[in-house]
Motif scaffolding. Sequence first.
Motif, PDB file in Angstrom:
ATOM      1  N   THR A  18      -3.230  -0.017  -3.261  1.00  0.00           N
ATOM      2  CA  THR A  18      -2.437  -1.213  -3.048  1.00  0.00           C
ATOM      3  C   THR A  18      -1.871  -1.596  -4.405  1.00  0.00           C
ATOM      4  OG1 THR A  18      -3.781  -1.946  -1.186  1.00  0.00           O
ATOM      5  CG2 THR A  18      -2.441  -3.612  -2.298  1.00  0.00           C
ATOM      6  N   SER A  54     -13.866 -10.809   5.375  1.00  0.00           N
ATOM      7  CA  SER A  54     -13.031 -11.999   5.513  1.00  0.00           C
ATOM      8  C   SER A  54     -13.499 -13.067   4.532  1.00  0.00           C
ATOM      9  CB  SER A  54     -13.099 -12.535   6.950  1.00  0.00           C
ATOM     10  OG  SER A  54     -12.558 -11.595   7.853  1.00  0.00           O
ATOM     11  N   THR A 103      -5.903  -5.887   0.176  1.00  0.00           N
ATOM     12  CA  THR A 103      -5.939  -7.166   0.889  1.00  0.00           C
ATOM     13  C   THR A 103      -4.789  -7.205   1.872  1.00  0.00           C
ATOM     14  OG1 THR A 103      -4.512  -8.345  -0.672  1.00  0.00           O
ATOM     15  CG2 THR A 103      -6.881  -8.311  -1.165  1.00  0.00           C
ATOM     16  N   ASP A 104      -4.839  -8.203   2.750  1.00  0.00           N
ATOM     17  CA  ASP A 104      -3.753  -8.343   3.725  1.00  0.00           C
ATOM     18  C   ASP A 104      -2.632  -9.241   3.212  1.00  0.00           C
ATOM     19  OD1 ASP A 104      -5.024 -10.759   3.820  1.00  0.00           O
ATOM     20  OD2 ASP A 104      -5.354 -10.777   5.988  1.00  0.00           O
ATOM     21  N   ARG A 127      -8.199 -11.436   4.012  1.00  0.00           N
ATOM     22  CA  ARG A 127      -9.041 -10.321   4.440  1.00  0.00           C
ATOM     23  C   ARG A 127      -8.903  -9.193   3.423  1.00  0.00           C
ATOM     24  NH1 ARG A 127      -8.001  -7.163  10.012  1.00  0.00           N
ATOM     25  NH2 ARG A 127      -6.227  -6.455   8.746  1.00  0.00           N
ATOM     26  N   SER A 128     -10.026  -8.679   2.956  1.00  0.00           N
ATOM     27  CA  SER A 128     -10.020  -7.569   2.005  1.00  0.00           C
ATOM     28  C   SER A 128     -10.580  -6.316   2.660  1.00  0.00           C
ATOM     29  CB  SER A 128     -10.840  -7.912   0.758  1.00  0.00           C
ATOM     30  OG  SER A 128     -12.231  -7.982   1.064  1.00  0.00           O
ATOM     31  N   THR A 129     -10.164  -5.174   2.122  1.00  0.00           N
ATOM     32  CA  THR A 129     -10.700  -3.886   2.571  1.00  0.00           C
ATOM     33  C   THR A 129     -11.061  -3.052   1.353  1.00  0.00           C
ATOM     34  OG1 THR A 129      -8.466  -2.934   2.645  1.00  0.00           O
ATOM     35  CG2 THR A 129      -9.338  -3.847   4.698  1.00  0.00           C
ATOM     36  N   ARG A 151       0.858  -1.182   0.000  1.00  0.00           N
ATOM     37  CA  ARG A 151       0.000   0.000   0.000  1.00  0.00           C
ATOM     38  C   ARG A 151       0.896   1.235   0.000  1.00  0.00           C
ATOM     39  NH1 ARG A 151      -2.757   3.681   3.524  1.00  0.00           N
ATOM     40  NH2 ARG A 151      -4.783   4.237   2.611  1.00  0.00           N
ATOM     41  N   THR A 188     -14.585  -4.025   5.562  1.00  0.00           N
ATOM     42  CA  THR A 188     -13.633  -5.124   5.693  1.00  0.00           C
ATOM     43  C   THR A 188     -14.377  -6.454   5.568  1.00  0.00           C
ATOM     44  OG1 THR A 188     -12.205  -3.810   7.135  1.00  0.00           O
ATOM     45  CG2 THR A 188     -11.902  -6.200   7.177  1.00  0.00           C
TER      46      THR A 188
END
Length: 692
Positions: free
Chosen positions: A413, A502, A441-442, A456-458, A377, A500
């Motif tokens: 990102t 999951s 995403t993470d 996990r997405s945001t 990011r 957010t």
Amino acid sequence: MRVRIRTMHRRGHRRIIGVLSAALLGTAGVTALPAAAAVPHTPAPAAVPHTTDAGRTTPAPRLPGGLAAAPPMGFNNWNSTHCRAEFNEEMVKGIADLFLTKGLKDAGYQYVNLDDCWALPSRDANGKLVPDPQRFPHGIKAVADYVHSKGLKFGIYTSAGTKTCNEAGFPGGLGHEQSDARQFADWGVDYLKYDNCNNWGVDAKQRYRTMRDALKATGRPIVYSICEWGENKPWEWASDVGHLWRTTGDISDSWSSMLAIAKQNLPLAQYAGPGHWNDPDMLEVGNGGMTDTEYRSHFSLWSMMSAPLLIGSDLRKAAPETFEILSNKDVIALDQDPLGKQATVLNSDSGRWTLVKQLADGARAVALFNETDRPQRISTTAKEVGLPQAAGYRLRDLWQHRDTHTAGDLSATVPAHGTVVYRVTADRQWAHYPPAVEPGTDGSPLVEAGTAGGLRSTVRNLGGTPARNLTVTLNAPQGWRIKATSPATTRALPAGRTLTTSWRITAPAGTKPGAYALPLTADYCSPGGTRATAALPGTAHVVVPPPSGTADAAELPWLTSSNGWGPVERNSSVGEQGAGDGRPLSIGGSGFAKGLGVHAPSEVSFYTGGRCTAFSARTGVDDEVGDRGSVGFEVWADGRRVAQSGTLTGADAAATIDARITGATTVRLVVTDGGDGIDYDHADWGDAKFTC
């Protein structure tokens, strides 16, 4: 242009010869040249540099005449053909045709340029250059006339020495400047690339000014490209000599070469402007050594740096994706912006780059560039990039060709080795555009086939109005199971808020290990009902746990790999640029049957899945480069460095490296350049083993 020689063995070869020649010949050295190559003894008058009150030297005045008001755009054959027989009249005419049929002329490309090998090895009885009759049976003027008939311009190449850079030794211009310039003008040449080989140590300013004056004397407007590889810092003295000057050595078609050259050119922004440009060498887009993502970064960086855009791929063989990159008018507009400002670096923390370019209409171009091998990011603000305070800003994504608005945050990102480029404008009509949303995403999930993994997405609303009827979708290959375990939709996502989600991800049993596309999309509406979509390219890795016991690293699949020269090799040295061209691993006279051959900077990552406790290897510089090179070895476990070797040189024996990696999900094997550049840095992980 320098001949594509082996980086590890030959870089700097001609520089050394030039120095030795000057030392051996002394001030009388030029008189020892062949008579036909005698160098004029009266140098052109030196330009007097200007100094500020602080005593700082500023660039000399720019060339008059109005040429190269924007960075030149066109084609040069060298990167794709070198001196091979396919470089000929038919090819050059075919390229000119493609400029029209593929829309490149319409996108701004003008010049069709020849590089080395167009001439015979000897001049004629009158000292004139002779085109190779096999390559150019109708002569150079006929080719130039054909190019001109298409509404394009024509360029040619020679060197500021007695011979050009090709090892065959074609005639150079040293001592023949007036004659060659007149010949070029008579042929209809519009652009001259003047190289740097076999120059006998003659002062760089003298030899380049001599050709400048010879070109001027012809009366024909000819763009003058100085190609002395940045050895004499031409950015400090050449703005009244040439229209552009090389700032670096030759580029090659690899991520590491492109990145290193960009880093050399970026600090020189103050020297570039209309009629006098920094030149980080030709484009490699489409030659096959990088991914499309990396080529988009290459094209983005060159455009942000106001670099000449000279296509280096054979357009007769180019894929549609190559033309799509090369003809992106939104990005080209940054390169050709009439203000002529080269981008500056706002931030480069940990390989996350923010570049800012001031544009003639008051807007800013912002490139978020990810140097690293994993998504990152990257963020900044409208204020930080120099825009005035406003309630909202128009935000145009120049690769997605999409307009949104932001309240001031500029972030994305960015995929590994990727670049997001925005054109940001303080626009009173900002609310007419949908709000910008930022998907993220993470990370890239690691999935064992048949076993569920997680992600996990945001989705964050960067705008000043709500994003309505928002739906987030994670798209996986056919047969995979994807399930959202928390909300993936909302009727309205207010400004500044984040959704957010999951996800549970399962690859079918039997799925082969490797990387699989896993894009994330967010579909939504503006308050006025305009539909919008934001997408994030993503990757899931299907992985296989390492076997119990001791396993050779060379026998395990790796997650990712990057290398400074050629591909990473299994059980051999890295050799040259091709796959499988190395030798048996050997460090300090000790051979190793198993291991990895790399070249700094390098990184190879493995999935260990928490099942391994230790890694060990015998490390050092491979014997194929002798006692040269210097490297450092590092082992990283889940983002934490757990072992390092210190600097090792080609004169050192193999050093043992042991690392405790208990519980780590991933392990990265990193080789650095030892702090002195990457020449000769062939490095071996001999007997590299995991204990699991």
